[in-house]
Design a protein around this motif. Structure first.
Motif, PDB file in Angstrom:
ATOM      1  N   ARG A 151       0.803  -1.218   0.000  1.00  7.06           N
ATOM      2  CA  ARG A 151       0.000   0.000   0.000  1.00  7.06           C
ATOM      3  C   ARG A 151       0.839   1.273   0.000  1.00  7.06           C
ATOM      4  NH1 ARG A 151      -2.202  -3.946   2.987  1.00  7.06           N
ATOM      5  NH2 ARG A 151      -0.669  -3.534   4.598  1.00  7.06           N
ATOM      6  N   GLY A 152       2.155   1.154   0.042  1.00  6.57           N
ATOM      7  CA  GLY A 152       2.985   2.344   0.153  1.00  6.57           C
ATOM      8  C   GLY A 152       3.047   2.814   1.600  1.00  6.57           C
ATOM      9  N   ALA A 153       3.613   3.975   1.807  1.00  6.74           N
ATOM     10  CA  ALA A 153       3.769   4.511   3.155  1.00  6.74           C
ATOM     11  C   ALA A 153       2.455   5.125   3.637  1.00  6.74           C
ATOM     12  CB  ALA A 153       4.877   5.547   3.189  1.00  6.74           C
ATOM     13  N   ALA A 154       2.110   4.840   4.895  1.00  5.86           N
ATOM     14  CA  ALA A 154       0.897   5.388   5.502  1.00  5.86           C
ATOM     15  C   ALA A 154       1.273   6.533   6.433  1.00  5.86           C
ATOM     16  CB  ALA A 154       0.157   4.313   6.293  1.00  5.86           C
ATOM     17  N   PRO A 155       0.568   7.657   6.378  1.00  6.11           N
ATOM     18  CA  PRO A 155       0.833   8.742   7.329  1.00  6.11           C
ATOM     19  C   PRO A 155       0.318   8.378   8.713  1.00  6.11           C
ATOM     20  CG  PRO A 155      -1.014   9.313   5.919  1.00  6.11           C
ATOM     21  CD  PRO A 155      -0.480   8.006   5.410  1.00  6.11           C
ATOM     22  N   GLY A 156       0.974   8.884   9.743  1.00  7.46           N
ATOM     23  CA  GLY A 156       0.565   8.600  11.115  1.00  7.46           C
ATOM     24  C   GLY A 156       0.754   9.804  12.012  1.00  7.46           C
ATOM     25  N   VAL A 157       0.137   9.736  13.172  1.00  9.98           N
ATOM     26  CA  VAL A 157       0.229  10.783  14.174  1.00  9.98           C
ATOM     27  C   VAL A 157       1.010  10.235  15.369  1.00  9.98           C
ATOM     28  CG1 VAL A 157      -1.040  12.304  15.727  1.00  9.98           C
ATOM     29  CG2 VAL A 157      -1.971  11.783  13.458  1.00  9.98           C
ATOM     30  N   PRO A 158       2.111  10.865  15.784  1.00  7.61           N
ATOM     31  CA  PRO A 158       2.846  10.381  16.958  1.00  7.61           C
ATOM     32  C   PRO A 158       1.931  10.266  18.164  1.00  7.61           C
ATOM     33  CG  PRO A 158       4.099  12.084  15.821  1.00  7.61           C
ATOM     34  CD  PRO A 158       2.738  12.052  15.175  1.00  7.61           C
ATOM     35  N   GLY A 159       2.019   9.129  18.853  1.00 13.66           N
ATOM     36  CA  GLY A 159       1.187   8.895  20.020  1.00 13.66           C
ATOM     37  C   GLY A 159      -0.156   8.271  19.701  1.00 13.66           C
ATOM     38  N   ALA A 160      -0.470   8.120  18.409  1.00 11.57           N
ATOM     39  CA  ALA A 160      -1.755   7.519  18.024  1.00 11.57           C
ATOM     40  C   ALA A 160      -1.534   6.574  16.846  1.00 11.57           C
ATOM     41  CB  ALA A 160      -2.768   8.597  17.673  1.00 11.57           C
ATOM     42  N   ARG A 161      -0.514   5.744  16.960  1.00 10.75           N
ATOM     43  CA  ARG A 161      -0.178   4.844  15.867  1.00 10.75           C
ATOM     44  C   ARG A 161      -1.194   3.711  15.734  1.00 10.75           C
ATOM     45  NH1 ARG A 161       6.238   4.088  17.290  1.00 10.75           N
ATOM     46  NH2 ARG A 161       6.922   6.187  16.654  1.00 10.75           N
ATOM     47  N   ARG A 162      -1.432   3.304  14.496  1.00 10.56           N
ATOM     48  CA  ARG A 162      -2.228   2.105  14.241  1.00 10.56           C
ATOM     49  C   ARG A 162      -1.397   0.879  14.616  1.00 10.56           C
ATOM     50  NH1 ARG A 162      -3.787   2.422   8.444  1.00 10.56           N
ATOM     51  NH2 ARG A 162      -3.365   4.656   8.653  1.00 10.56           N
ATOM     52  N   PRO A 163      -2.026  -0.298  14.772  1.00 12.29           N
ATOM     53  CA  PRO A 163      -1.244  -1.507  15.061  1.00 12.29           C
ATOM     54  C   PRO A 163      -0.217  -1.773  13.965  1.00 12.29           C
ATOM     55  CG  PRO A 163      -3.576  -1.891  15.445  1.00 12.29           C
ATOM     56  CD  PRO A 163      -3.469  -0.543  14.795  1.00 12.29           C
ATOM     57  N   SER A 164       0.916  -2.323  14.357  1.00 14.44           N
ATOM     58  CA  SER A 164       1.994  -2.582  13.424  1.00 14.44           C
ATOM     59  C   SER A 164       1.572  -3.597  12.364  1.00 14.44           C
ATOM     60  CB  SER A 164       3.220  -3.105  14.177  1.00 14.44           C
ATOM     61  OG  SER A 164       4.241  -3.476  13.283  1.00 14.44           O
ATOM     62  N   ILE A 165       1.919  -3.315  11.119  1.00 15.91           N
ATOM     63  CA  ILE A 165       1.661  -4.203   9.994  1.00 15.91           C
ATOM     64  C   ILE A 165       3.002  -4.592   9.400  1.00 15.91           C
ATOM     65  CG2 ILE A 165       0.529  -4.455   7.748  1.00 15.91           C
ATOM     66  CD1 ILE A 165      -1.318  -2.119   8.628  1.00 15.91           C
ATOM     67  N   LYS A 166       3.260  -5.889   9.293  1.00 17.32           N
ATOM     68  CA  LYS A 166       4.554  -6.352   8.823  1.00 17.32           C
ATOM     69  C   LYS A 166       4.826  -5.851   7.414  1.00 17.32           C
ATOM     70  CE  LYS A 166       7.447 -10.455   8.334  1.00 17.32           C
ATOM     71  NZ  LYS A 166       7.512 -11.935   8.423  1.00 17.32           N
ATOM     72  N   GLY A 167       5.985  -5.220   7.229  1.00 18.37           N
ATOM     73  CA  GLY A 167       6.392  -4.727   5.926  1.00 18.37           C
ATOM     74  C   GLY A 167       5.819  -3.380   5.550  1.00 18.37           C
ATOM     75  N   GLN A 168       4.973  -2.799   6.401  1.00 17.42           N
ATOM     76  CA  GLN A 168       4.339  -1.517   6.097  1.00 17.42           C
ATOM     77  C   GLN A 168       5.223  -0.356   6.526  1.00 17.42           C
ATOM     78  OE1 GLN A 168       1.211  -0.717   4.630  1.00 17.42           O
ATOM     79  NE2 GLN A 168       2.080   1.335   4.717  1.00 17.42           N
ATOM     80  N   LEU A 169       5.309   0.665   5.692  1.00 16.73           N
ATOM     81  CA  LEU A 169       6.021   1.883   6.038  1.00 16.73           C
ATOM     82  C   LEU A 169       5.056   2.883   6.651  1.00 16.73           C
ATOM     83  CD1 LEU A 169       8.264   2.349   2.867  1.00 16.73           C
ATOM     84  CD2 LEU A 169       9.002   1.575   5.122  1.00 16.73           C
ATOM     85  N   LEU A 170       5.526   3.594   7.655  1.00 20.59           N
ATOM     86  CA  LEU A 170       4.728   4.590   8.353  1.00 20.59           C
ATOM     87  C   LEU A 170       5.521   5.894   8.413  1.00 20.59           C
ATOM     88  CD1 LEU A 170       2.126   5.142  10.119  1.00 20.59           C
ATOM     89  CD2 LEU A 170       3.545   4.551  12.094  1.00 20.59           C
ATOM     90  N   VAL A 171       4.879   6.993   8.044  1.00 24.08           N
ATOM     91  CA  VAL A 171       5.523   8.302   8.085  1.00 24.08           C
ATOM     92  C   VAL A 171       4.890   9.121   9.202  1.00 24.08           C
ATOM     93  CG1 VAL A 171       5.989  10.431   6.835  1.00 24.08           C
ATOM     94  CG2 VAL A 171       6.019   8.255   5.617  1.00 24.08           C
ATOM     95  N   GLU A 172       5.719   9.543  10.156  1.00 23.93           N
ATOM     96  CA  GLU A 172       5.274  10.410  11.241  1.00 23.93           C
ATOM     97  C   GLU A 172       6.101  11.684  11.211  1.00 23.93           C
ATOM     98  OE1 GLU A 172       5.477   8.462  14.991  1.00 23.93           O
ATOM     99  OE2 GLU A 172       3.661   7.303  14.666  1.00 23.93           O
ATOM    100  N   GLY A 173       5.478  12.766  10.782  1.00 31.15           N
ATOM    101  CA  GLY A 173       6.218  14.012  10.678  1.00 31.15           C
ATOM    102  C   GLY A 173       7.371  13.866   9.727  1.00 31.15           C
ATOM    103  N   ASN A 174       8.604  13.916  10.248  1.00 31.25           N
ATOM    104  CA  ASN A 174       9.803  13.827   9.425  1.00 31.25           C
ATOM    105  C   ASN A 174      10.497  12.477   9.557  1.00 31.25           C
ATOM    106  OD1 ASN A 174      11.407  15.207   7.560  1.00 31.25           O
ATOM    107  ND2 ASN A 174      12.938  15.722   9.097  1.00 31.25           N
ATOM    108  N   SER A 175       9.808  11.506  10.205  1.00 30.53           N
ATOM    109  CA  SER A 175      10.428  10.203  10.469  1.00 30.53           C
ATOM    110  C   SER A 175       9.739   9.091   9.697  1.00 30.53           C
ATOM    111  CB  SER A 175      10.385   9.883  11.966  1.00 30.53           C
ATOM    112  OG  SER A 175      11.175  10.792  12.701  1.00 30.53           O
ATOM    113  N   LEU A 176      10.536   8.096   9.277  1.00 28.98           N
ATOM    114  CA  LEU A 176      10.043   6.925   8.559  1.00 28.98           C
ATOM    115  C   LEU A 176      10.252   5.699   9.430  1.00 28.98           C
ATOM    116  CD1 LEU A 176       8.971   5.751   5.837  1.00 28.98           C
ATOM    117  CD2 LEU A 176      11.367   5.435   5.185  1.00 28.98           C
TER     118      LEU A 176
END
Length: 337
Positions: A151-176
């Motif tokens: 699905r590509g990288a998913a945006p996220g909010v620090p402190g309110a992350r979705r459950p971890s998905i194996k192999g999924q990229l998550l972008v929080e602000g300036n961090s991958l």
């Protein structure tokens, strides 16, 4: 060539070619899985005249494919005298209007995949080796060749992350971050790929002039709050003998943190018969956060093994007379504010 846009009222996606061209922009072709450990559309040999295709889903040339039950794929017998290398592929056919699994025979090398976006288009699933005179593919005779897509990288909010998905990229602000199924693991923080600047060298309140035509370059890379820096100086003149310690500026816009001192190493090689020396440098944030405030070399006080070593500040004339042709290099890492 006429312009085209869709889908709008009166301008729908009217052909499979239009759909394919649009859908290819949504994601890469391949099997929907989280990597080599996934069983999605995995091909296995079983020592018979068939190979098995596991359940799974894929995109091929912008078209969706699903296999909801284990499928046997017949192996074409090898009538030759040498081992044959074949491929199991998913083929999107614009003429038959389907995506289906196919067993393709090769030779001493694997067959070339079809890549006609307006005709037949194939993605690989497995490479199979068939011994001469048989139609048998063993377990060891299958090599995984699946392309994977997600699905590509998913945006996220620090402190309110979705459950971890194996192999999924998550972008929080300036961090991958990368999911491993149990947690999100930090991968990288955005920064500056590469930058250069002209370091300013000072002794007390005096700015050091290294001479016209000198080489004085600082290079830096930024990773989040970490800065890697290297400075290279080759004087083209002989500055005055300043008595104050030699200092040099950090990359502009990236002051050092006030919480810790950071260490650097430096080497001075004389082109004027004075040898060379290796030393350490450091930031003194209580004095300045924009420069390296101490450039030091180690000196032994006394002549016995119990004599206490002492760090001495480098200046333009002590213990070396830094001048034309000498090479000074400083490198290290520090943390920004």
């Amino acid at each position: 060539m006429a312009e085209f846009s869709a889908p709008f009222d009166g301008s729908p996606i009217a052909t499979q070619s239009q759909w394919s061209r649009m859908a290819r922009r949504w994601g890469l072709d391949g099997v929907h899985g989280d990597g080599p450990t996934s069983t999605a559309l995995k091909v296995t040999g079983n020592g018979t005249g068939n190979v098995s295709l596991a359940i799974g889903e894929a995109f091929v040339n912008g078209f969706y494919y699903s296999n909801d039950a284990t499928k046997s794929v017949p192996v074409t017998a090898n009538a030759g005298s040498v081992a044959r290398i074949d491929m199991v592929v998913l083929r999107a056919s614009m003429s038959s209007k389907t995506v289906r699994v196919f067993y393709r025979t090769g030779g001493t090398s694997a067959p070339t995949l079809a890549s006609d976006e307006g005709g037949d288009y194939e993605v690989p699933l497995a490479q199979c080796t068939v011994a001469p005179g048989t139609s048998v593919v063993t377990v060891a005779g299958v090599q995984d060749r699946r392309w994977f897509t997600d699905r590509g990288a998913a945006p996220g909010v620090p402190g309110a992350r979705r459950p971890s998905i194996k192999g999924q990229l998550l972008v929080e602000g300036n961090s991958l971050l990368l999911g491993d199924g149990a947690d999100w693991k930090w991968l990288a923080t955005g920064g500056v790929e590469e930058g250069t600047y002209t370091p300013v060298w000072t002794c007390g309140s005096s700015t050091v002039n290294w001479g016209s035509g000198s080489s004085n370059v600082g290079r830096y890379q930024v990773f989040g709050r970490r800065v890697d820096v290297t400075m290279h100086l080759v004087p083209a003149g002989n500055p005055p003998a300043y008595a104050a310690p030699l200092q040099v500026t950090l990359p502009p816009g990236y002051p050092c943190t006030s919480l810790t001192r950071s260490l650097f190493t430096w080497v001075l090689s004389s082109a004027n018969g004075e040898g060379s020396v290796l030393g350490a440098a450091m930031t003194y944030p209580t004095e300045s956060t924009s420069r390296i405030a101490r450039i030091r070399y180690l000196m032994q006080n006394g002549s016995t093994s119990t004599s206490t070593p002492s760090g001495q500040d480098l200046s333009t004339n002590s213990p070396f007379n830094i001048r034309n042709g000498d090479v000074f290099t400083l490198t290290g890492t520090y943390w920004t504010a």
